[in-house]
Motif scaffolding. Sequence first.
Motif, PDB file in Angstrom:
ATOM      1  N   GLN A  49       1.079  -1.577   0.132  1.00 35.55           N
ATOM      2  CA  GLN A  49      -0.146  -0.155  -0.076  1.00 35.55           C
ATOM      3  C   GLN A  49       0.804   1.235   0.409  1.00 35.55           C
ATOM      4  O   GLN A  49       1.775   0.820   0.134  1.00 35.55           O
ATOM      5  N   ALA A  50       0.406   2.028  -0.938  1.00 40.60           N
ATOM      6  CA  ALA A  50       1.180   3.878  -0.493  1.00 40.60           C
ATOM      7  C   ALA A  50       0.565   3.923   0.813  1.00 40.60           C
ATOM      8  O   ALA A  50      -0.558   4.115   1.174  1.00 40.60           O
ATOM      9  N   LEU A  51       1.092   5.371   1.679  1.00 41.11           N
ATOM     10  CA  LEU A  51       0.436   6.001   2.981  1.00 41.11           C
ATOM     11  C   LEU A  51       0.481   7.267   2.557  1.00 41.11           C
ATOM     12  O   LEU A  51       1.146   7.991   1.461  1.00 41.11           O
ATOM     13  N   ALA A  52      -0.835   8.567   2.808  1.00 42.23           N
ATOM     14  CA  ALA A  52      -1.023   9.720   2.393  1.00 42.23           C
ATOM     15  C   ALA A  52       0.109  10.188   4.085  1.00 42.23           C
ATOM     16  O   ALA A  52       0.412   9.729   4.397  1.00 42.23           O
ATOM     17  N   PRO A  53       0.697  11.313   3.197  1.00 41.26           N
ATOM     18  CA  PRO A  53       1.342  12.224   4.580  1.00 41.26           C
ATOM     19  C   PRO A  53       0.768  12.528   5.718  1.00 41.26           C
ATOM     20  O   PRO A  53       1.395  12.970   6.063  1.00 41.26           O
ATOM     21  N   GLU A  54      -0.881  11.710   5.788  1.00 39.72           N
ATOM     22  CA  GLU A  54      -0.910  12.623   7.040  1.00 39.72           C
ATOM     23  C   GLU A  54      -0.870  11.589   8.266  1.00 39.72           C
ATOM     24  O   GLU A  54      -1.411  10.489   7.593  1.00 39.72           O
ATOM     25  N   GLY A  55      -0.343  11.067   9.323  1.00 33.41           N
ATOM     26  CA  GLY A  55      -0.637  10.317  10.114  1.00 33.41           C
ATOM     27  C   GLY A  55      -0.665  11.053  11.530  1.00 33.41           C
ATOM     28  O   GLY A  55       0.282  12.042  11.838  1.00 33.41           O
ATOM     29  N   THR A  56      -0.409  10.204  12.538  1.00 38.16           N
ATOM     30  CA  THR A  56      -0.636   9.878  14.016  1.00 38.16           C
ATOM     31  C   THR A  56      -0.032   9.673  14.702  1.00 38.16           C
ATOM     32  O   THR A  56      -0.110   7.568  14.374  1.00 38.16           O
ATOM     33  N   PHE A  57       1.053   9.817  15.579  1.00 40.53           N
ATOM     34  CA  PHE A  57       1.349   8.237  16.836  1.00 40.53           C
ATOM     35  C   PHE A  57       0.639   8.630  17.876  1.00 40.53           C
ATOM     36  O   PHE A  57      -0.367  10.037  18.184  1.00 40.53           O
ATOM     37  N   VAL A  58       0.177   7.509  18.015  1.00 41.54           N
ATOM     38  CA  VAL A  58      -0.642   7.107  19.239  1.00 41.54           C
ATOM     39  C   VAL A  58      -0.119   6.449  20.854  1.00 41.54           C
ATOM     40  O   VAL A  58       0.092   5.717  20.197  1.00 41.54           O
ATOM     41  N   ARG A  59      -0.559   7.591  21.466  1.00 41.61           N
ATOM     42  CA  ARG A  59       0.018   6.153  23.174  1.00 41.61           C
ATOM     43  C   ARG A  59      -0.252   6.298  24.186  1.00 41.61           C
ATOM     44  O   ARG A  59      -1.345   6.884  24.233  1.00 41.61           O
TER      45      ARG A  59
END
Length: 135
Positions: free
Chosen positions: A54-64
């Motif tokens: 898969q290609a990934l969109a540039p948006e993203g978030t780390f979650v912890r």
Amino acid sequence: MAKYLLLKHYRGAPAAVNDVPMDQWTPDEVSAHIQYMNDFAARLEGTGEFVDGQALAPEGTFVRYDGEGRPPVTDGPFAETKDLVAGWMVIDVDSYDRAVELAGELSAAPGAGGKPIHEWLELRPFLTAPPTITE
């Protein structure tokens, strides 16, 4: 057969030879790059070596997790995944050498001017169980 993850990076790897960011490519150059990736995956589907990609969109978030009753933490003092991983492909091949060979081919995807990118790909084997040792 052994599974390997091929990681494409936005940043975080050494600069590619054809180091023009994708947002500066023409629509035809982007289409040629995507077509190369699709053709590569289709060929590996035919040999039984393609698992997924898969290609990934540039948006993203780390979650912890931040503790019982507290909302998850979604930012921190670290590089965000969106800065690093652009996409991935999982292959299932007979050997490490075959994985390296395929990663080299994928690195030749066209970029600006239709020339191969020569991008660095991260090749990671899937973690497997250690061998059983009997005495």
